[in-house]
Design an enzyme around this catalytic site. Structure first.
Site, mmCIF file in Angstrom:
data_model
loop_
_atom_site.group_PDB
_atom_site.id
_atom_site.type_symbol
_atom_site.label_atom_id
_atom_site.label_comp_id
_atom_site.label_asym_id
_atom_site.label_seq_id
_atom_site.Cartn_x
_atom_site.Cartn_y
_atom_site.Cartn_z
ATOM 1 N N ARG A 195 4.858 -7.227 11.026
ATOM 2 C CA ARG A 195 6.047 -6.414 10.741
ATOM 3 C C ARG A 195 7.197 -7.295 10.296
ATOM 4 N NH1 ARG A 195 3.854 -2.865 9.176
ATOM 5 N NH2 ARG A 195 2.084 -4.212 9.516
ATOM 6 N N ASP A 232 -2.159 7.893 3.576
ATOM 7 C CA ASP A 232 -1.702 6.557 3.987
ATOM 8 C C ASP A 232 -2.346 6.223 5.333
ATOM 9 O OD1 ASP A 232 -0.339 4.166 3.937
ATOM 10 O OD2 ASP A 232 1.649 5.010 4.328
ATOM 11 N N GLU A 233 -2.445 4.956 5.672
ATOM 12 C CA GLU A 233 -3.007 4.512 6.958
ATOM 13 C C GLU A 233 -4.360 5.177 7.210
ATOM 14 O OE1 GLU A 233 -1.368 2.241 8.710
ATOM 15 O OE2 GLU A 233 0.789 2.510 8.322
ATOM 16 N N LYS A 244 0.827 -1.211 0.000
ATOM 17 C CA LYS A 244 0.000 0.000 0.000
ATOM 18 C C LYS A 244 0.857 1.255 0.000
ATOM 19 C CE LYS A 244 -2.198 -1.116 3.754
ATOM 20 N NZ LYS A 244 -1.548 -2.418 3.941
ATOM 21 N N THR A 245 1.801 1.298 0.919
ATOM 22 C CA THR A 245 2.645 2.488 1.010
ATOM 23 C C THR A 245 3.487 2.622 -0.259
ATOM 24 O OG1 THR A 245 2.699 2.246 3.399
ATOM 25 C CG2 THR A 245 4.372 3.663 2.432
ATOM 26 N N GLN A 286 -5.732 -3.084 10.797
ATOM 27 C CA GLN A 286 -4.571 -2.498 11.463
ATOM 28 C C GLN A 286 -4.920 -1.187 12.165
ATOM 29 O OE1 GLN A 286 -0.648 -2.772 9.447
ATOM 30 N NE2 GLN A 286 -1.827 -3.510 7.707
#
Ligand code: ATP
Ligand code: MG
Length: 758
Positions: A598, A217-218, A32-33, A248
């Protein structure tokens, strides 16, 4: 084309989509990022969008810097002009230019931090003749902050009941004071930007033209005011590109609401949705573990997520004896991994609460292994930890003027700057240190002195406290002395303002209390020396190739080849605050999910058999989340570690079957049940929530005075005496007793354990 090279078809579709509302929903590690970064570059190089027409919002300023570097690398050119940063930093930039449109402000406005805010709210209470004992500043502030993040102004605030009515009045006055100071708090930065736009359509229009492309983002962690801001800015062109993952979402406590994703879908019915399904970060085994954990949350939309990184190494679950053993295990494991060719910088060590870093940091310091601590002060550098240590240092050595200076007015006791300077001069004149001078004054009211009556009262009160502590310092275990100081200074209400940050500060203090109680056989001098050594070693900063220590919250969006998650125990992860709240529990599970995802190659989950945390030592219960890990993703306990031997040798010295050795009462069977690591799958009975315990103790403290003037009492150390005075302070009772042998002492009833003699 270069920019699309190295992207899978779904990613490519997202990066090269026609401008319009676009929602990329996808699991962790699916790019995504990366897609967002490539999209910015694509807009500029392929679609010819000028950089200054782009606004990209990231979750932290650090993330923004990294993204900028990545884009510059991608494009081989400067990204100057792209507005990139957090919501707050973007709003500040807009406000600096446009604040004149807001009544009462000019462009030199300042931003008030939480300490400033507290002053303002206190002033507001005072102006309104409201009692700040009854209407606690922290509560008022939290009400105001929630309102602001929900876009509710003081005028709109609904006075539905008495407390809300008061909050509304305080909110209104609070804003007036802020404006009078040409100041905004953090929430204002966002709210005022929205208000600015709402009140000035032409200004909004100018920014809509300016930021024609908005990327977030996020997105799952935006709150309402952030959402409204994005909505307004993108209303004209509707070129809004957001990426996120509801699984998340971990910032509910800051007002984040992953339901904004649904709102977005409603807001832009024509929005293009793109799903990314390939994870490039983790091995299959790690993904399987993470998926099994998150699957247990109800009310979620299932997403596909696969990886081509078949197999992988199983997750290691390690039970250490206690938290220092846990730290040792982490350090030993890192040593082993580096011996196998891994870089120390490949490793991240994560934990749920800041206070856990203490034992970990100490293990690194003992091993001489540099480390990097992200997003937090090193434990012994934290304000509250330094305050409390300063008290102990001063009690140990009243000639320590530095410690005196640190705590003379902490917590506030109405000893302002002028008085502090007077003390210094006075002390010099009579040839003593400041603390000694104050102690003398308190002991002898006939001494001539230059202080006003008010200052004198405050000083002699503090001097009395010091005299009392110095009198008992050698007779009392360090932990108890610390308790006495905390209680008599009411330090908790100073540091813990009922916000999550406040609670975390208090947890740090209690963590230090735990260190002190372990040192019960040590003298105050030895304890302070130990602490000083660790605190000093503390300065060795790890470079980029050092393991990273960070909270799970701070780990969002990052990735590491090797991840340790420590303290995987009920009461820590999930946090005790969540044990009786389904939504909170779901959030804790997402947090664990974020932690697991992560990792690229290896995951270590550690827990202790017995943990001293937040002041209590208790048998720890394995986290309920461990039960959700399928057996085939976990390494069997037997094939564990070199350092395990060390743990085991300590563990064998502890007799499992001898109830006399059991930490306390009922826990014997828990101790046995939790011994073999392989039994983590059996659900354990819940211990009383550890962090809740001190709370309960405080609450059960007397609300009515137990002691009366004239009563005869006996104290364990001071012997017999007569109560001179007794009064309620905070949650405790402060008793002044004249002891026949030890003189006059002021004691906290809950700690002093006074025995009534009639
Ligand atoms: P999170 O939800 O954790 O924020 P994310 O979806 O933002 O994750 P990224 O951080 O963008 O994921 O990507 C994860 C890793 O996968 C990064 O190292 C990234 O460079 C890599 N990656 C993403 N897409 C590809 C691809 N198509 N080919 C190779 N590597 C990729
Ligand atoms: Mg990301």
């Amino acid at each position: 084309m270069d920019l699309l090279h190295g992207l899978n078809p779904a990613q490519r579709a997202a990066v090269s989509a026609e401008p319009g509302p676009i929602l990329v929903l996808a699991g962790p590690g699916s790019g995504k990022t990366r897609v967002l970064t490539h999209r910015i570059a694509y807009l500029v190089t392929e679609l010819g969008v000028a950089p200054w027409h782009i606004m990209a919002v990231t979750f932290t300023n650090k993330a923004a810097r990294e993204m900028r570097e990545r884009i510059e690398k991608l494009m081989g050119g400067s990204m100057r002009g792209v507005m990139m940063g957090t919501f707050h930093s973007s709003c500040v930039r807009i406000l600096r230019r446009e604040v004149d449109h807001l009544v009462g402000y000019d462009r030199n406005f300042v931003i008030f931090d939480s300490d400033d805010q507290k002053q303002v709210v206190k002033q507001a209470l005072k102006d309104l003749n409201l009692d700040d004992k009854r209407f606690q500043p922290a509560k008022m502030l939290s009400g105001i902050s929630t309102a602001k993040s929900e876009l509710v102004t003081a005028e709109q605030y609904e006075a539905a009941n008495y407390v809300a009515e008061i909050t509304k009045r305080v909110y209104k006055r609070y804003q007036e004071i802020l404006i009078a100071n040409n100041a905004m708090d953090f929430d204002d930065l966002l709210l005022n930007t929205v208000l600015l736009f709402d009140g000035n359509p032409d200004v909004l229009r100018a920014y809509q033209e300016r930021y024609q492309h908005i990327l977030v983002d996020e997105f799952q962690d935006t709150n309402s005011v952030q959402y409204e801001l994005v909505k307004r800015l993108s209303a004209l062109h509707q070129h809004i590109f957001v990426v996120g993952d509801a699984d998340q979402s971990i910032y509910k406590w800051r007002g984040a609401d992953f339901r904004n994703i649904r709102r977005f879908e409603k807001q832009f019915p024509g929005a293009r949705q793109i799903l990314l399904e390939q994870n490039y970060r983790s091995t299959q085994l790690i993904l399987d573990a993470a998926k099994a954990v998150i699957k247990r949350n109800s009310d979620r939309v299932h997403k596909e997520l696969f990886t081509e990184r078949r197999g992988g190494e199983r997750l290691v679950i390690h039970e250490a004896y206690n938290e220092s053993d846990e730290g040792q295990y982490v350090v030993d494991s890192i040593a082993m991994l580096t011996a196998q060719g891994r870089e120390p910088g490949d490793v991240a060590v994560m934990y749920r609460t800041n206070a856990q870093s203490r034992a970990l940091e100490e293990a690194f310091i003992r091993a001489g292994l540099p480390y990097r601590l992200v997003g937090a002060q090193r434990f012994y550098g934290r304000r509250e930890v330094k305050d409390v240590i300063a008290y102990l240092r001063l009690i140990h050595n009243p000639r320590d003027d530095v410690s005196f200076g640190r705590i003379i007015n902490v917590p506030k006791r109405a000893i302002g700057r002028t008085t502090q300077m007077q003390i210094q001069q006075y002390a010099q004149q009579i040839g003593f240190s400041s603390a000694e001078a104050v102690m003398l004054l308190a002991g002898d009211a006939t001494l001539p002195h230059p202080f006003s009556a008010r200052a004198f009262n405050a000083l002699s009160h503090f001097g009395n406290l010091l005299n009392g502590w110095v009198a008992v310092r050698d007779a009392m275990p360090v932990g108890e002395l610390l308790d006495l100081v905390l209680e008599q200074t009411d330090y908790r209400s100073y540091i813990d303002d009922d916000t999550p940050e406040g609670a975390s500060r208090w947890e740090n203090v209690i963590e230090l209390r735990g260190v002190a109680s372990e040192a019960d056989d040590t003298s105050l001098a030895d304890f302070l020396e130990q602490v000083a050594l660790v605190a000093d070693a503390d300065r060795t900063e790890g470079g980029p190739n050092a393991p990273t220590l960070l909270t799970l919250h701070a780990a969002k969006g990052l990735e590491f080849p090797i991840v340790f998650i420590t303290g995987v125990e009920d009461g820590i992860l999930p946090h005790s605050r969540s044990l009786d709240d389904m939504e909170e529990m779901a959030e804790e599970r997402r947090l664990f999910y974020v932690g697991l995802t992560r990792a690229e190659d290896r995951v270590y989950l550690t827990r202790t058999f017995r943990r001293t945390l937040w002041g209590n030592s208790d048998v720890a219960v394995p986290s309920r989340f461990l039960q959700d890990l399928p057996a085939d993703v976990v390494e069997s306990a037997a094939g564990s570690h070199s350092s395990r031997q060390q743990s085991q040798s300590r563990m064998t010295s502890w007799n499992w079957s001898n109830p006399d050795n059991a930490p306390r009462g009922r826990s014997t069977h828990r101790a046995r049940a939790s011994r073999p690591t392989t039994e983590y799958r059996t659900r354990q009975p819940l211990p009383p929530s550890r962090s809740a315990q001190p709370e309960r103790e405080r609450q059960s403290a007397p609300i009515q005075a137990q002691f009366k003037t004239g009563q005869r009492v006996r104290h364990g150390k001071f012997g017999e005496g007569i109560v001179i005075e007794s009064k309620l302070t905070g949650n405790d009772e402060e008793v002044t007793v004249a002891f026949s042998a030890a003189g006059i002492k002021r004691l906290a009833a809950s700690f002093a354990k006074l025995e009534l003699l009639e």
